[in-house]
Design a protein around this motif. Structure first.
Motif, short mmCIF file in Angstrom:
data_model
loop_
_atom_site.label_atom_id
_atom_site.label_comp_id
_atom_site.label_asym_id
_atom_site.label_seq_id
_atom_site.Cartn_x
_atom_site.Cartn_y
_atom_site.Cartn_z
N VAL A 36 0.84 -1.21 0.00
CA VAL A 36 0.00 0.00 0.00
C VAL A 36 0.87 1.25 0.00
CG1 VAL A 36 -1.51 1.39 1.49
CG2 VAL A 36 -2.11 -0.97 0.96
N ASP A 39 2.29 1.79 -3.37
CA ASP A 39 1.28 2.36 -4.27
C ASP A 39 1.09 3.86 -4.00
OD1 ASP A 39 0.88 -0.06 -5.48
OD2 ASP A 39 -0.95 -0.56 -4.36
N LYS A 43 1.64 7.04 -6.67
CA LYS A 43 0.68 8.13 -6.89
C LYS A 43 1.31 9.48 -6.60
CE LYS A 43 -3.59 5.47 -6.17
NZ LYS A 43 -4.10 5.75 -7.53
N LEU A 66 -6.25 3.80 0.00
CA LEU A 66 -5.71 2.57 -0.58
C LEU A 66 -5.86 1.40 0.40
CD1 LEU A 66 -2.41 3.95 -2.18
CD2 LEU A 66 -4.35 2.99 -3.43
N ARG A 70 -7.91 -2.08 -0.09
CA ARG A 70 -7.21 -3.35 0.04
C ARG A 70 -7.84 -4.21 1.13
NH1 ARG A 70 -5.58 -7.46 -2.24
NH2 ARG A 70 -3.84 -8.57 -1.31
#
Length: 315
Positions: A36, A39, A43, A66, A70
């Motif tokens: 996470v 990610d 971004k 996120l 998830r």
């Protein structure tokens, strides 16, 4: 690398510890938390930093959203497993990382982390942000996309649900009084010493008659004395040694095989009058992979070899 790119890297690095701690508390898994946070970095790397007024708040919001997405997928996966599931323990390092420091500053016990599994993703996000990171309801509302009043109600409802779940884990018994860390540590040390000595009688005396044992590698019968006796028989016959560790900021026990591998982590999640009422045993290979990579015998040997190859320091 341009100055803007270096600034982005520095900004993210300054927030990474908090983001990792937040994602771990949301997901109960260090590996999932790392995914996470990665990610979130992607971004941030693609974002126009010039339009972001408060980068730390932006990164926190992205990480929360996120993690909520998830967690929705993970809940379905975990509920479909034939065996039990427990959160992945976080062991404190000798030289604490930024993540370790962030975890300590927003301490939540392993037992509470387990209870958080009962909450919905939105409830868990709001509760963790408010209770562990001291976020106000306006910030929480912005992060999870709900009204301030709704967030206040979500946190209140989550607290009630955790209280109800915590009370119900012991067959509708009244909740146990909070045990101070030193008293908890004493019980844990008696447990460790009894395991180390393979003293079955002493192990059994450490449990209350209606103790509950939860495990992640197999279905554990939560049948009071039956559960604790079964676990005691298993640990007495299969564990080579037992070491003291810190699990999510509290004293715990690491079970070791003859070759030094960590085969289990034991968290005493509930204590009453010096005896164990609630025990969590993490022994699945998946949950112990990161632990063994960092703390197992092979990891220690690799560290010793690196030290042995180091050049002597000339004074």
């Amino acid at each position: 690398m341009t100055k803007d790119e270096m600034d982005k890297v520095a900004t993210f690095a300054a927030s990474r510890g908090k983001l990792m701690s937040l994602a771990y508390r949301m997901l109960g898994s260090r590996a999932e938390a790392e995914d996470v946070v990665q990610d979130a970095w992607l971004k941030w790397h693609l974002a126009d930093a010039g339009t972001v007024r408060t980068p730390a708040a932006w990164l926190t919001t992205i990480t929360v959203r996120l993690a909520i997405d998830r967690l929705r997928h993970l809940r379905m996966e975990r509920q479909s497993r034939a065996t039990g599931w427990l959160p992945e323990p976080w062991l404190d390092g000798i030289a604490p990382s930024a993540e370790d420091e962030a975890l300590r500053s927003s301490a939540m016990s392993y037992g509470l982390l387990l209870l958080l599994e009962r909450l919905t993703p939105d409830e868990r996000a709001a509760f963790v942000l408010h209770e562990a990171f001291d976020c106000d309801y306006a910030d929480i509302a912005r992060m999870i996309g709900k009204s301030v009043a709704n967030c206040r109600q979500i946190v209140h409802r989550a607290k009630l649900r955790l209280q109800r779940e915590g009370d119900g884990r012991r067959a509708d018994r009244k909740p146990e009084p909070v045990v101070d860390p030193s008293a908890h540590a004493q019980v844990v040390e008696r447990l460790r010493a009894a395991i180390e000595a393979q003293d079955r009688a002493q192990l059994l005396r450490l449990f209350t008659e209606d103790a509950v044992v939860l495990g992640d590698a197999e279905e554990v019968d939560a049948g009071a004395a039956i559960a604790s006796a079964r676990w005691v028989d298993q640990v007495s016959s299969s564990v080579h040694a037992a070491g003291a560790v810190t699990i999510n900021g509290m004293s715990g026990v690491a079970l070791l095989s003859a070759n030094g591998a960590i085969t289990g982590l034991v968290d005493v999640a509930g204590v009453s009058d010096g005896r164990i009422v609630w025990l969590c045993v993490v022994s699945s290979a998946g949950n112990l992979r990161e632990v063994n990579a960092t703390w197992g015998a092979r990891a220690v040997m690799r560290l010793l070899k690196r030290i042995g190859r180091a050049e002597p320091v000339m004074c």
